[in-house]
Design a protein around this motif. Structure first.
Motif, PDB file in Angstrom:
ATOM      1  N   THR B   2      44.844 105.162  -9.532  1.00  0.00           N
ATOM      2  CA  THR B   2      45.252 106.475  -9.020  1.00  0.00           C
ATOM      3  C   THR B   2      46.012 106.276  -7.722  1.00  0.00           C
ATOM      4  O   THR B   2      45.581 105.501  -6.864  1.00  0.00           O
ATOM      5  N   PRO B   3      47.139 106.974  -7.577  1.00  0.00           N
ATOM      6  CA  PRO B   3      47.895 106.814  -6.336  1.00  0.00           C
ATOM      7  C   PRO B   3      47.111 107.406  -5.165  1.00  0.00           C
ATOM      8  O   PRO B   3      46.537 108.497  -5.285  1.00  0.00           O
ATOM      9  N   ARG B   4      47.077 106.663  -4.071  1.00  0.00           N
ATOM     10  CA  ARG B   4      46.368 107.154  -2.888  1.00  0.00           C
ATOM     11  C   ARG B   4      47.381 107.668  -1.898  1.00  0.00           C
ATOM     12  O   ARG B   4      48.324 106.972  -1.542  1.00  0.00           O
ATOM     13  N   LEU B   5      47.183 108.908  -1.445  1.00  0.00           N
ATOM     14  CA  LEU B   5      48.154 109.483  -0.522  1.00  0.00           C
ATOM     15  C   LEU B   5      47.717 109.348   0.931  1.00  0.00           C
ATOM     16  O   LEU B   5      48.484 109.596   1.836  1.00  0.00           O
ATOM     17  N   ALA B   6      46.465 108.955   1.132  1.00  0.00           N
ATOM     18  CA  ALA B   6      45.971 108.834   2.506  1.00  0.00           C
ATOM     19  C   ALA B   6      46.706 107.705   3.229  1.00  0.00           C
ATOM     20  O   ALA B   6      47.100 106.721   2.604  1.00  0.00           O
ATOM     21  N   PRO B   7      46.920 107.870   4.553  1.00  0.00           N
ATOM     22  CA  PRO B   7      47.564 106.775   5.299  1.00  0.00           C
ATOM     23  C   PRO B   7      46.667 105.544   5.318  1.00  0.00           C
ATOM     24  O   PRO B   7      45.441 105.665   5.179  1.00  0.00           O
ATOM     25  N   PRO B   8      47.244 104.367   5.443  1.00  0.00           N
ATOM     26  CA  PRO B   8      46.411 103.162   5.455  1.00  0.00           C
ATOM     27  C   PRO B   8      45.524 103.114   6.689  1.00  0.00           C
ATOM     28  O   PRO B   8      45.831 103.730   7.712  1.00  0.00           O
ATOM     29  N   THR B   9      44.436 102.418   6.583  1.00  0.00           N
ATOM     30  CA  THR B   9      43.593 102.136   7.743  1.00  0.00           C
ATOM     31  C   THR B   9      43.615 100.617   7.926  1.00  0.00           C
ATOM     32  O   THR B   9      44.098  99.904   7.044  1.00  0.00           O
ATOM     33  N   PRO B  10      43.101 100.122   9.035  1.00  0.00           N
ATOM     34  CA  PRO B  10      43.091  98.664   9.200  1.00  0.00           C
ATOM     35  C   PRO B  10      42.417  97.965   8.023  1.00  0.00           C
ATOM     36  O   PRO B  10      42.788  96.853   7.653  1.00  0.00           O
ATOM     37  N   PHE B  94      47.187 101.022  12.638  1.00  0.00           N
ATOM     38  CA  PHE B  94      46.542 102.105  11.896  1.00  0.00           C
ATOM     39  C   PHE B  94      45.110 102.358  12.360  1.00  0.00           C
ATOM     40  O   PHE B  94      44.373 103.091  11.704  1.00  0.00           O
ATOM     41  N   GLU B  95      44.714 101.758  13.477  1.00  0.00           N
ATOM     42  CA  GLU B  95      43.360 102.001  13.987  1.00  0.00           C
ATOM     43  C   GLU B  95      43.221 103.456  14.419  1.00  0.00           C
ATOM     44  O   GLU B  95      44.115 104.002  15.078  1.00  0.00           O
ATOM     45  N   ALA B  96      42.091 104.060  14.054  1.00  0.00           N
ATOM     46  CA  ALA B  96      41.859 105.456  14.454  1.00  0.00           C
ATOM     47  C   ALA B  96      41.475 105.486  15.931  1.00  0.00           C
ATOM     48  O   ALA B  96      40.689 104.657  16.385  1.00  0.00           O
ATOM     49  N   PRO B  97      42.023 106.429  16.689  1.00  0.00           N
ATOM     50  CA  PRO B  97      41.642 106.527  18.100  1.00  0.00           C
ATOM     51  C   PRO B  97      40.200 107.020  18.249  1.00  0.00           C
ATOM     52  O   PRO B  97      39.736 107.814  17.417  1.00  0.00           O
ATOM     53  N   PRO B  98      39.461 106.578  19.261  1.00  0.00           N
ATOM     54  CA  PRO B  98      38.059 107.008  19.469  1.00  0.00           C
ATOM     55  C   PRO B  98      38.015 108.414  20.053  1.00  0.00           C
ATOM     56  O   PRO B  98      37.878 108.593  21.262  1.00  0.00           O
ATOM     57  N   ALA B 102      35.962 110.419  25.681  1.00  0.00           N
ATOM     58  CA  ALA B 102      37.175 110.706  26.461  1.00  0.00           C
ATOM     59  C   ALA B 102      37.675 109.476  27.228  1.00  0.00           C
ATOM     60  O   ALA B 102      38.881 109.198  27.267  1.00  0.00           O
ATOM     61  N   ARG B 103      36.750 108.716  27.803  1.00  0.00           N
ATOM     62  CA  ARG B 103      37.161 107.573  28.621  1.00  0.00           C
ATOM     63  C   ARG B 103      37.815 106.493  27.743  1.00  0.00           C
ATOM     64  O   ARG B 103      38.887 105.979  28.043  1.00  0.00           O
ATOM     65  N   LYS B 104      37.150 106.212  26.615  1.00  0.00           N
ATOM     66  CA  LYS B 104      37.691 105.232  25.670  1.00  0.00           C
ATOM     67  C   LYS B 104      39.038 105.692  25.117  1.00  0.00           C
ATOM     68  O   LYS B 104      39.958 104.906  24.923  1.00  0.00           O
ATOM     69  N   LEU B 105      39.104 107.015  24.861  1.00  0.00           N
ATOM     70  CA  LEU B 105      40.331 107.572  24.302  1.00  0.00           C
ATOM     71  C   LEU B 105      41.493 107.363  25.271  1.00  0.00           C
ATOM     72  O   LEU B 105      42.584 106.932  24.883  1.00  0.00           O
ATOM     73  N   LEU B 106      41.225 107.641  26.543  1.00  0.00           N
ATOM     74  CA  LEU B 106      42.272 107.470  27.565  1.00  0.00           C
ATOM     75  C   LEU B 106      42.742 106.017  27.610  1.00  0.00           C
ATOM     76  O   LEU B 106      43.942 105.727  27.595  1.00  0.00           O
ATOM     77  N   LEU B 107      41.763 105.099  27.633  1.00  0.00           N
ATOM     78  CA  LEU B 107      42.118 103.671  27.679  1.00  0.00           C
ATOM     79  C   LEU B 107      42.920 103.270  26.445  1.00  0.00           C
ATOM     80  O   LEU B 107      43.902 102.531  26.534  1.00  0.00           O
ATOM     81  N   THR B 108      42.483 103.781  25.279  1.00  0.00           N
ATOM     82  CA  THR B 108      43.189 103.448  24.039  1.00  0.00           C
ATOM     83  C   THR B 108      44.623 103.964  24.072  1.00  0.00           C
ATOM     84  O   THR B 108      45.557 103.252  23.716  1.00  0.00           O
ATOM     85  N   VAL B 109      44.766 105.225  24.519  1.00  0.00           N
ATOM     86  CA  VAL B 109      46.106 105.811  24.583  1.00  0.00           C
ATOM     87  C   VAL B 109      46.988 104.986  25.521  1.00  0.00           C
ATOM     88  O   VAL B 109      48.144 104.668  25.207  1.00  0.00           O
ATOM     89  N   LEU B 110      46.436 104.609  26.670  1.00  0.00           N
ATOM     90  CA  LEU B 110      47.217 103.826  27.625  1.00  0.00           C
ATOM     91  C   LEU B 110      47.610 102.476  27.025  1.00  0.00           C
ATOM     92  O   LEU B 110      48.759 102.033  27.148  1.00  0.00           O
ATOM     93  N   GLU B 111      46.646 101.836  26.364  1.00  0.00           N
ATOM     94  CA  GLU B 111      46.957 100.520  25.793  1.00  0.00           C
ATOM     95  C   GLU B 111      47.985 100.633  24.677  1.00  0.00           C
ATOM     96  O   GLU B 111      48.925  99.854  24.604  1.00  0.00           O
ATOM     97  N   ARG B 112      47.801 101.669  23.818  1.00  0.00           N
ATOM     98  CA  ARG B 112      48.771 101.885  22.735  1.00  0.00           C
ATOM     99  C   ARG B 112      50.166 102.134  23.310  1.00  0.00           C
ATOM    100  O   ARG B 112      51.162 101.650  22.782  1.00  0.00           O
ATOM    101  N   ALA B 113      50.221 102.923  24.397  1.00  0.00           N
ATOM    102  CA  ALA B 113      51.515 103.225  25.009  1.00  0.00           C
ATOM    103  C   ALA B 113      52.158 101.939  25.525  1.00  0.00           C
ATOM    104  O   ALA B 113      53.363 101.710  25.345  1.00  0.00           O
ATOM    105  N   SER B 114      51.348 101.072  26.151  1.00  0.00           N
ATOM    106  CA  SER B 114      51.910  99.826  26.684  1.00  0.00           C
ATOM    107  C   SER B 114      52.390  98.926  25.551  1.00  0.00           C
ATOM    108  O   SER B 114      53.413  98.250  25.672  1.00  0.00           O
ATOM    109  N   ILE B 115      51.666  98.936  24.425  1.00  0.00           N
ATOM    110  CA  ILE B 115      52.089  98.136  23.269  1.00  0.00           C
ATOM    111  C   ILE B 115      53.393  98.693  22.698  1.00  0.00           C
ATOM    112  O   ILE B 115      54.309  97.943  22.336  1.00  0.00           O
ATOM    113  N   ALA B 116      53.478 100.032  22.645  1.00  0.00           N
ATOM    114  CA  ALA B 116      54.701 100.649  22.116  1.00  0.00           C
ATOM    115  C   ALA B 116      55.903 100.235  22.969  1.00  0.00           C
ATOM    116  O   ALA B 116      56.965  99.883  22.450  1.00  0.00           O
TER     117      ALA B 116
END
Lengths: 137, 390
Positions: B2-10, B94-98, B102-116
């Protein structure tokens, strides 16, 4: 941890200096075009190339006999990255009528030759490996 | 199926080749390549400054040739390294943000931004760099030189930050066996068609192949091997050219019999010399490279008048910067500044001959500047005026 924070801080300062150079030495019209290039590069890699590779690997895993997969993978990495790294040469997009010393090689013919040699090497290697009693791994 | 339409995860990525062990090993050399490109790029930009707080040395004469050949060669080698490095870490995209913390989310967003920023700037630098090496400018508004320089700082800063963030895991995987699974994702267990070691070796081989296939533009003995190099290294009088007389719109003025070289000292015209006058002066021969910022270079045998001799014949002071103007009517390098230490160097010539023949029009006839360890773009062709400032 303190050392890592210090290294990270240096990185942030250096990157911000680059952003400052970029913003002060170009005008907003130029910012926009660079931003488009930034986005296009990421999309070209993260979406198009990545999806193409995933597709190729799926097809390869289905169609290729086990003994052929390792040589095909090596060939794909070497040939694929060489092709991408030499796109401006292969297309000769920068060639100029008034400068015969620039882009003055038969790039397309060379690329086809390299591609043919790669296919041949994969075929020979795959054939030899399939005749071995057991694969190495 | 069956075709899966969900986005991939890690977890969708099960190959054990997509691992920190591969990423760190390839990334180490990618980081070294970027470091080399950054430093050699700084050398080039410094060499092109109109004035140098610390004098740029005139020796070794091949210094600029070496550093810029290294810059472009290393940049091309970095393309396979970057592609495999990004491939090995793709699941992280494709990692889901935490979202719950809130603190982890902020760090993740910052790290993702730096990687981008890191990924975008790295791709941008390699793409624009290799396009520039082939003199292809598929953009309309921004200046390559200014932008490649500014984004280099962004890329290297983002790289340093990335290394700081990842240091513990880098250290860990580089000091353990490549097949160690401590840092692997739980689902990354499917054996690939190659071992991790073989993938890393293949990547290094790909970098070597890309290098060998292109480096002949600057490494003379590789010319026969470098089948995809931007230049064969051939050209009129055995040396390639970058800008033709036609492109510079000097065909008429440079071949005019009325051409004279004007010498200005302290703002007043001290006199001028004709082509025959230059021929009548003492001639010197030097072997010097012409080394372009686009990464190609070639050694030439140049003959002509020592710049210092010519300036001395007009009683110009010897310890001054010299402004060199071309017949070219426009372009950013129409007028260049030759620093005093270059003007005084006895190898710096106003060349009349290349390889024993008068310069061809495309090489700068009637006369061009040739100085040791100097960016090719500043080796002014079709010279029409020299100014010694007060």
């Amino acid at each position: 941890m303190r050392a890592r924070l210090a290294i990270g801080a240096v990185g942030v300062v250096v990157a911000l200096y680059g952003a400052l150079l970029f913003l002060t030495r170009q005008d907003p019209g130029q910012w926009l075009e660079v931003a488009i290039w930034f986005a296009a590069g990421v999309v070209a890699h993260d979406v198009l190339l990545s999806a193409l590779l995933i597709g190729l690997c799926l097809v390869g895993a289905r169609l290729l006999p086990a003994a052929w997969r390792a040589p095909a993978t090596v060939a794909l990495v070497v040939w694929g990255t060489l092709t991408i790294a030499t796109i401006p040469m292969l297309t000769r997009a920068g060639a100029r009528a008034d400068n015969a010393t620039l882009l003055d090689r038969p790039y397309a013919a060379t690329w086809w030759t390299i591609s043919a040699i790669v296919v041949l090497l994969v075929a020979v290697s795959g054939f030899l490996r399939s005749r071995r009693p057991r694969a190495q791994e | 199926m069956t075709p899966r339409l969900a986005p991939p995860t890690p977890d969708s990525f099960t190959s054990r080749l997509r691992s920190p062990a591969v990423a760190a090993r390839v990334g180490l050399w990618l980081g070294i390549s970027f470091g080399i490109c950054f430093l050699t790029g700084l050398v080039s930009h410094y060499a092109q400054l109109p004035s140098h707080p610390i004098p740029f040395p005139t020796s070794p004469s091949w210094g600029y040739r070496f550093t810029q050949g290294l810059h472009v060669t290393t940049g091309i080698a970095a393309i396979p390294l970057l592609l495999v490095k990004l491939w090995s870490v793709l699941p992280k995209l494709f990692e889901a943000p935490p979202l719950h913390d809130a603190r982890k989310l902020l760090l993740t967003v910052l790290e993702r931004a730096s990687i981008a920023v890191l990924v975008a700037s790295a791709i941008f630098q390699l793409a624009t760099g290799v396009a520039n090496a082939a003199q292809w400018y598929p953009w309309s508004s921004f200046s390559f030189r200014t932008t490649h320089y500014a984004i280099a700082w962004v890329a290297i800063g983002a790289l340093v930050l990335h290394i700081a963030v990842k240091l513990p895991i880098i250290r860990d995987v580089l000091t353990s066996d490549i097949d160690d699974t401590t840092h692997d994702r739980e689902t990354a267990t499917t054996p690939g068609p190659l071992s991790r070691r073989a993938l890393v070796r293949t990547t290094f081989a790909a970098a070597a192949v890309a290098t060998l296939a292109t480096a002949g533009s600057t490494v003379t003995w590789l010319r026969q091997v470098s089948v995809l190099a931007v230049r064969t290294g051939e050209g009129p009088q055995g040396v390639p050219i970058n800008k033709s007389a036609r492109a510079a719109r000097v065909e008429e003025s440079a071949s005019s019999p009325d051409w004279r070289l004007e010498v200005v000292v302290d703002g007043t015209v001290a006199g001028s010399v004709s082509y025959d006058d230059l021929r009548a002066m003492q001639q010197h021969t030097v072997d010097l490279p012409i080394a372009c910022v686009e990464g190609w270079s070639a050694q030439g045998t140049w003959s002509g008048v020592r710049l210092a001799d010519l300036l001395a014949s007009f009683d110009a002071p010897a310890d001054r910067d010299v402004s060199v103007t071309s017949l070219q009517e426009s372009g950013p390098f129409r007028r260049t500044i030759l620093p005093a230490n270059f003007a005084a160097d006895e190898r710096t010539l106003l060349a009349l001959d290349l390889s024993g023949e008068p310069l061809s029009l495309d090489h700068g006839y009637p006369c061009r500047l040739i100085a040791p360890n100097r960016p090719g773009v500043l080796q002014t062709k079709w010279v029409s005026r020299l100014e010694v400032s007060a």
